[in-house]
Design an enzyme around this catalytic site. Structure first.
Site, PDB file in Angstrom:
ATOM      1  N   ASP A   1      21.969  30.501 -10.436  1.00 53.71           N
ATOM      2  CA  ASP A   1      20.724  30.422  -9.673  1.00 53.71           C
ATOM      3  C   ASP A   1      20.777  29.176  -8.803  1.00 53.71           C
ATOM      4  O   ASP A   1      21.689  28.348  -8.950  1.00 53.71           O
ATOM      5  CB  ASP A   1      19.521  30.389 -10.619  1.00 53.71           C
ATOM      6  CG  ASP A   1      18.261  30.966  -9.980  1.00 53.71           C
ATOM      7  OD1 ASP A   1      18.297  31.278  -8.768  1.00 53.71           O
ATOM      8  OD2 ASP A   1      17.240  31.111 -10.686  1.00 53.71           O
TER       9      ASP A   1
ATOM     10  N   ASP B   1      13.867  24.312 -12.518  1.00 54.76           N
ATOM     11  CA  ASP B   1      12.766  23.348 -12.521  1.00 54.76           C
ATOM     12  C   ASP B   1      12.369  22.994 -13.955  1.00 54.76           C
ATOM     13  O   ASP B   1      12.894  22.058 -14.536  1.00 54.76           O
ATOM     14  CB  ASP B   1      11.590  23.929 -11.729  1.00 54.76           C
ATOM     15  CG  ASP B   1      10.535  22.879 -11.402  1.00 54.76           C
ATOM     16  OD1 ASP B   1      10.542  21.799 -12.039  1.00 54.76           O
ATOM     17  OD2 ASP B   1       9.700  23.117 -10.505  1.00 54.76           O
ATOM     18  N   THR B   2      11.502  23.756 -14.565  1.00 55.40           N
ATOM     19  CA  THR B   2      11.095  23.448 -15.947  1.00 55.40           C
ATOM     20  C   THR B   2      12.004  24.130 -16.974  1.00 55.40           C
ATOM     21  O   THR B   2      11.872  23.867 -18.170  1.00 55.40           O
ATOM     22  CB  THR B   2       9.644  23.892 -16.195  1.00 55.40           C
ATOM     23  OG1 THR B   2       9.544  25.309 -15.958  1.00 55.40           O
ATOM     24  CG2 THR B   2       8.686  23.153 -15.277  1.00 55.40           C
TER      25      THR B   2
ATOM     26  N   HIS C   1      16.841  27.751  -0.682  1.00 53.75           N
ATOM     27  CA  HIS C   1      16.220  28.702  -1.605  1.00 53.75           C
ATOM     28  C   HIS C   1      16.133  30.099  -0.987  1.00 53.75           C
ATOM     29  O   HIS C   1      16.277  31.105  -1.680  1.00 53.75           O
ATOM     30  CB  HIS C   1      14.827  28.201  -1.992  1.00 53.75           C
ATOM     31  CG  HIS C   1      14.134  29.071  -2.998  1.00 53.75           C
ATOM     32  ND1 HIS C   1      14.638  29.296  -4.259  1.00 53.75           N
ATOM     33  CD2 HIS C   1      12.993  29.790  -2.916  1.00 53.75           C
ATOM     34  CE1 HIS C   1      13.832  30.101  -4.923  1.00 53.75           C
ATOM     35  NE2 HIS C   1      12.824  30.423  -4.123  1.00 53.75           N
TER      36      HIS C   1
ATOM     37  N   ASP D   1       0.821  -1.225   0.000  1.00 51.14           N
ATOM     38  CA  ASP D   1       0.000   0.000   0.000  1.00 51.14           C
ATOM     39  C   ASP D   1       0.848   1.264   0.000  1.00 51.14           C
ATOM     40  O   ASP D   1       0.339   2.350   0.250  1.00 51.14           O
ATOM     41  CB  ASP D   1      -0.953  -0.005   1.199  1.00 51.14           C
ATOM     42  CG  ASP D   1      -0.212   0.004   2.529  1.00 51.14           C
ATOM     43  OD1 ASP D   1       1.037  -0.080   2.512  1.00 51.14           O
ATOM     44  OD2 ASP D   1      -0.869   0.109   3.576  1.00 51.14           O
TER      45      ASP D   1
ATOM     46  N   LYS E   1      12.670  40.225 -14.922  1.00 42.12           N
ATOM     47  CA  LYS E   1      11.508  39.598 -15.562  1.00 42.12           C
ATOM     48  C   LYS E   1      10.230  40.044 -14.866  1.00 42.12           C
ATOM     49  O   LYS E   1      10.205  40.258 -13.661  1.00 42.12           O
ATOM     50  CB  LYS E   1      11.627  38.079 -15.528  1.00 42.12           C
ATOM     51  CG  LYS E   1      11.502  37.451 -14.157  1.00 42.12           C
ATOM     52  CD  LYS E   1      11.679  35.951 -14.224  1.00 42.12           C
ATOM     53  CE  LYS E   1      11.583  35.363 -12.803  1.00 42.12           C
ATOM     54  NZ  LYS E   1      12.223  34.080 -12.679  1.00 42.12           N
TER      55      LYS E   1
END
Length: 339
Positions: free
Chosen positions: A230, A234-235, A139, A46, A204
């Site tokens: 940085d 991520d993407t 971060h 499970d 930005k």
């Protein structure tokens, strides 16, 4: 006072290659074999997580190596359950080595009725019996204050400085360090000071999350070799767009140095097709096969730094000494022979 027994390492499933590399590096430092404590960390049908430690850890100084990267919830639960197993086995001290601290981007309330999940995770870690945290490039630096226990936050910038000096050997005067947003200026300035390079910023403005409406370069990048720095990729949408904007502003070439390569979704494909000549990441998150095979992604190891930090914590000596290139240079000898 220095501990009498040797430090002991245990690893979850999040980044076993890094844990093994840290153990090997510590073996070199200690002049004796340092292995991972024999344990099983597995799942029932499970998907409940079960941990069993097969070695005696009573009175030992234990270090759990476990980034809380994707799948973040599974890896976080592994960390907490391993800590509980060690605490109930009478370990003297438990230190969580979390190369990548997940949920760190949820460090403040951005809207009404939203959580501060980074604080919640800090509370869970403390309640599990962990007495110290060793991490890298949080971060937001204030996350250290979410913990009511010691937090050692290492920085990738000294390692990146060594790599940049080696990569741009003979033409370091062409390099400009770039922050991909205003929020990352402090991190970029820190690296720029280390290599004595000028600083530029990509400003930005977002219309809504995940979309970049406009980007503007602040500073002169014409004819320069731009190095974007940085903490998280991520993407890779922002990163690749920033590289394009820099090239349009006259940059000769663009490279990126990112501490934590989350690289989810279309990230690897975007980076491969982008104008960036190279993306350098650390192995704080276990790289996937597409990441390893990408022609313009390179991985620098963190095991030498984490191994030394663990030894320093165990010895009761300074961890902040690892913030300096002069200290890290000998630790990374052979890799950057010209430094």
């Amino acid at each position: 006072m220095p501990a009498m027994s040797e430090p002991k390492l245990i690893s979850g499933n999040a980044n076993r290659p890094l844990a093994n590399a840290i153990a090997r590096r510590m073996s070199m430092h200690r002049g004796m074999s340092v292995g991972l404590v024999d344990a099983r960390v597995e799942r029932f049908n499970d998907q409940e997580i079960f941990v069993e430690v097969f070695e005696n850890v009573r009175g030992e100084d234990m270090f759990i190596i476990q980034p809380t990267s994707n799948p973040a919830n599974d890896n976080l639960m592994e960390l907490l359950i391993m800590a509980d197993a060690l605490r109930r086995s009478s370990a003297a001290r438990i230190t969580a080595v979390i190369p990548y601290f997940g949920y760190a981007r949820q460090d403040r309330r951005t809207k009404a009725r939203t959580p501060i999940t980074a604080k919640l995770v800090a509370n869970m870690i403390a309640e599990a019996g962990i007495e110290r945290v060793l991490t890298m490039d949080l971060h937001a630096a204030q996350i250290q204050g979410f913990f009511d226990l010691p937090v050692d936050n290492l920085y990738a910038s000294p390692v990146f400085a060594l790599d940049i000096e080696n990569t741009f050997n003979g033409r370091l005067n062409e390099v400009t360090v770039v922050s991909p947003d205003v929020g990352g200026v402090a991190r970029a300035r820190e690296l720029a000071k280390r290599i004595n390079a000028p600083l530029a910023i990509v400003d930005k403005r977002r219309e809504k999350p995940g979309e970049i409406a406009e980007m503007t370069v602040i500073g002169d990048v014409s004819g320069r070799a731009c190095v974007i720095v940085d903490d998280i990729c991520d993407t890779a949408g922002t990163l690749c767009k920033a590289a394009e904007v820099l090239m349009e502003a006259g940059a000769k070439e663009v490279h990126s140095y990112i501490t934590h390569g989350v690289l989810s979704g279309p990230a690897v494909e975007r980076i491969t097709k982008s104008v960036m000549k190279s993306l350098v990441i650390t192995d704080s998150i276990a790289p996937t096969e597409p990441v390893k095979n990408a022609p313009n992604i390179r991985i620098v190891p963190t095991a030498p730094m984490f191994a030394q930090a663990i030894i320093n914590i165990w010895n009761g000596t300074s961890v902040s000494s690892l913030f300096e290139v002069e200290t890290l240079g000998p630790i990374y000898e052979g890799m950057y022979a010209s430094s």
